[in-house]
Design a protein around this motif. Structure first.
Motif, PDB file in Angstrom:
ATOM      1  N   GLN A   1       0.820  -1.206   0.000  1.00  0.00           N
ATOM      2  CA  GLN A   1       0.000   0.000   0.000  1.00  0.00           C
ATOM      3  C   GLN A   1       0.859   1.263   0.000  1.00  0.00           C
ATOM      4  O   GLN A   1       0.420   2.315  -0.472  1.00  0.00           O
ATOM      5  N   ARG A   2       2.071   1.172   0.515  1.00  0.00           N
ATOM      6  CA  ARG A   2       2.946   2.350   0.582  1.00  0.00           C
ATOM      7  C   ARG A   2       3.559   2.688  -0.772  1.00  0.00           C
ATOM      8  O   ARG A   2       3.753   3.864  -1.083  1.00  0.00           O
ATOM      9  N   TYR A   3       3.876   1.687  -1.579  1.00  0.00           N
ATOM     10  CA  TYR A   3       4.580   1.940  -2.842  1.00  0.00           C
ATOM     11  C   TYR A   3       3.837   2.905  -3.768  1.00  0.00           C
ATOM     12  O   TYR A   3       4.452   3.830  -4.318  1.00  0.00           O
ATOM     13  N   PRO A   4       2.516   2.735  -3.997  1.00  0.00           N
ATOM     14  CA  PRO A   4       1.830   3.711  -4.856  1.00  0.00           C
ATOM     15  C   PRO A   4       1.821   5.123  -4.263  1.00  0.00           C
ATOM     16  O   PRO A   4       1.828   6.105  -5.003  1.00  0.00           O
ATOM     17  N   HIS A   5       1.817   5.223  -2.934  1.00  0.00           N
ATOM     18  CA  HIS A   5       1.881   6.549  -2.311  1.00  0.00           C
ATOM     19  C   HIS A   5       3.243   7.205  -2.572  1.00  0.00           C
ATOM     20  O   HIS A   5       3.303   8.412  -2.832  1.00  0.00           O
ATOM     21  N   PHE A   6       4.312   6.418  -2.481  1.00  0.00           N
ATOM     22  CA  PHE A   6       5.638   6.953  -2.834  1.00  0.00           C
ATOM     23  C   PHE A   6       5.624   7.474  -4.277  1.00  0.00           C
ATOM     24  O   PHE A   6       6.144   8.559  -4.561  1.00  0.00           O
ATOM     25  N   ALA A   7       5.033   6.688  -5.169  1.00  0.00           N
ATOM     26  CA  ALA A   7       4.969   7.089  -6.581  1.00  0.00           C
ATOM     27  C   ALA A   7       4.154   8.370  -6.738  1.00  0.00           C
ATOM     28  O   ALA A   7       4.554   9.277  -7.485  1.00  0.00           O
ATOM     29  N   ALA A   8       3.027   8.466  -6.037  1.00  0.00           N
ATOM     30  CA  ALA A   8       2.178   9.655  -6.145  1.00  0.00           C
ATOM     31  C   ALA A   8       2.909  10.906  -5.666  1.00  0.00           C
ATOM     32  O   ALA A   8       2.819  11.968  -6.301  1.00  0.00           O
ATOM     33  N   VAL A   9       3.634  10.791  -4.564  1.00  0.00           N
ATOM     34  CA  VAL A   9       4.402  11.938  -4.062  1.00  0.00           C
ATOM     35  C   VAL A   9       5.443  12.349  -5.101  1.00  0.00           C
ATOM     36  O   VAL A   9       5.580  13.546  -5.420  1.00  0.00           O
ATOM     37  N   ALA A  10       6.166  11.395  -5.654  1.00  0.00           N
ATOM     38  CA  ALA A  10       7.195  11.704  -6.653  1.00  0.00           C
ATOM     39  C   ALA A  10       6.576  12.333  -7.899  1.00  0.00           C
ATOM     40  O   ALA A  10       7.099  13.330  -8.425  1.00  0.00           O
ATOM     41  N   ILE A  11       5.475  11.789  -8.357  1.00  0.00           N
ATOM     42  CA  ILE A  11       4.825  12.314  -9.568  1.00  0.00           C
ATOM     43  C   ILE A  11       4.343  13.743  -9.346  1.00  0.00           C
ATOM     44  O   ILE A  11       4.523  14.612 -10.216  1.00  0.00           O
ATOM     45  N   THR A  12       3.740  14.013  -8.186  1.00  0.00           N
ATOM     46  CA  THR A  12       3.251  15.377  -7.948  1.00  0.00           C
ATOM     47  C   THR A  12       4.405  16.358  -7.779  1.00  0.00           C
ATOM     48  O   THR A  12       4.289  17.515  -8.181  1.00  0.00           O
ATOM     49  N   LEU A  13       5.517  15.916  -7.199  1.00  0.00           N
ATOM     50  CA  LEU A  13       6.675  16.799  -7.101  1.00  0.00           C
ATOM     51  C   LEU A  13       7.211  17.140  -8.491  1.00  0.00           C
ATOM     52  O   LEU A  13       7.569  18.289  -8.762  1.00  0.00           O
ATOM     53  N   ILE A  14       7.252  16.161  -9.363  1.00  0.00           N
ATOM     54  CA  ILE A  14       7.672  16.409 -10.745  1.00  0.00           C
ATOM     55  C   ILE A  14       6.695  17.386 -11.409  1.00  0.00           C
ATOM     56  O   ILE A  14       7.105  18.316 -12.105  1.00  0.00           O
ATOM     57  N   ALA A  15       5.399  17.175 -11.157  1.00  0.00           N
ATOM     58  CA  ALA A  15       4.379  18.034 -11.774  1.00  0.00           C
ATOM     59  C   ALA A  15       4.516  19.489 -11.337  1.00  0.00           C
ATOM     60  O   ALA A  15       4.189  20.395 -12.113  1.00  0.00           O
ATOM     61  N   PHE A  16       4.988  19.728 -10.108  1.00  0.00           N
ATOM     62  CA  PHE A  16       5.183  21.111  -9.666  1.00  0.00           C
ATOM     63  C   PHE A  16       6.203  21.830 -10.552  1.00  0.00           C
ATOM     64  O   PHE A  16       6.132  23.043 -10.714  1.00  0.00           O
ATOM     65  N   GLY A  17       7.129  21.092 -11.126  1.00  0.00           N
ATOM     66  CA  GLY A  17       8.163  21.702 -11.952  1.00  0.00           C
ATOM     67  C   GLY A  17       7.862  21.740 -13.437  1.00  0.00           C
ATOM     68  O   GLY A  17       8.643  22.271 -14.215  1.00  0.00           O
ATOM     69  N   VAL A  18       6.729  21.179 -13.841  1.00  0.00           N
ATOM     70  CA  VAL A  18       6.381  21.122 -15.255  1.00  0.00           C
ATOM     71  C   VAL A  18       5.660  22.406 -15.650  1.00  0.00           C
ATOM     72  O   VAL A  18       4.696  22.818 -15.006  1.00  0.00           O
ATOM     73  N   GLY A  19       6.135  23.037 -16.712  1.00  0.00           N
ATOM     74  CA  GLY A  19       5.538  24.281 -17.177  1.00  0.00           C
ATOM     75  C   GLY A  19       4.296  24.082 -18.034  1.00  0.00           C
ATOM     76  O   GLY A  19       3.369  24.876 -17.992  1.00  0.00           O
ATOM     77  N   ASN A  20       4.276  23.015 -18.824  1.00  0.00           N
ATOM     78  CA  ASN A  20       3.146  22.740 -19.702  1.00  0.00           C
ATOM     79  C   ASN A  20       1.951  22.308 -18.864  1.00  0.00           C
ATOM     80  O   ASN A  20       1.993  21.292 -18.180  1.00  0.00           O
TER      81      ASN A  20
END
Length: 159
Positions: free
Chosen positions: A41-60
């Motif tokens: 159950q923790r692994y998808p949460h790790f992925a979600a945190v990483a994905i949203t952090l990446i999204a904060f830096g995406v300009g498009n």
């Protein structure tokens, strides 16, 4: 002024981060060590945190919206795993044999069963509140939160 999408983005970051923080506090401060399905159950949460952090830096903005939706799907995945795990804990269905322990058979089988039993069983809820286990709360919060995030994305006309 914060848009609905910005709120969805922050929720997609804060929800899994808070649930992971709660899991680690319960583990290290509360002594509730995770079983195998708890880790799943923790692994998808790790992925979600990483994905949203990446999204904060995406300009498009279109890519950003897609990344936040992907994070919401990861959060939903954790919730669904939590729902399966809660069902195992409540005895609605059997869990995976690597994660549960049954004792039966001859003396040799009994000894093998004891020696091969997992240290933390997945079919026993170590903690409940109002009859709901941690896996059950993960299901409710993660799946419900993911549906809310996706609805907020869907309803945001402009990013």
């Amino acid at each position: 002024m914060t848009s609905k999408f910005d709120k969805a983005h922050w929720l997609a970051f804060l929800l899994p981060a808070a649930l992971l923080a709660g899991a680690y506090v319960s583990q290290y401060a509360g002594g509730l060590f995770p079983c195998e399905m708890c880790w799943w159950q923790r692994y998808p949460h790790f992925a979600a945190v990483a994905i949203t952090l990446i999204a904060f830096g995406v300009g498009n903005k279109g890519y950003r919206k897609a990344l936040v939706a992907l994070a919401a799907l990861a959060i939903a995945t954790s919730g669904l795993i939590g729902g399966f795990h809660a069902g195992v804990e409540y005895g609605f269905w059997e869990g995976l044999t690597a994660c549960t322990a049954t004792i039966s058979g001859s003396g040799d089988d009994l000894l093998k069963s004891i020696m091969n039993a997992p240290l933390v069983r997945c079919d026993v809820a170590p903690w409940t509140l109002f009859g709901i286990s941690l896996a059950g709360y993960n299901f409710l919060l993660s799946f419900g939160g993911a549906m809310l995030i996706l609805a907020m994305i869907w309803r945001s006309k402009k990013i």
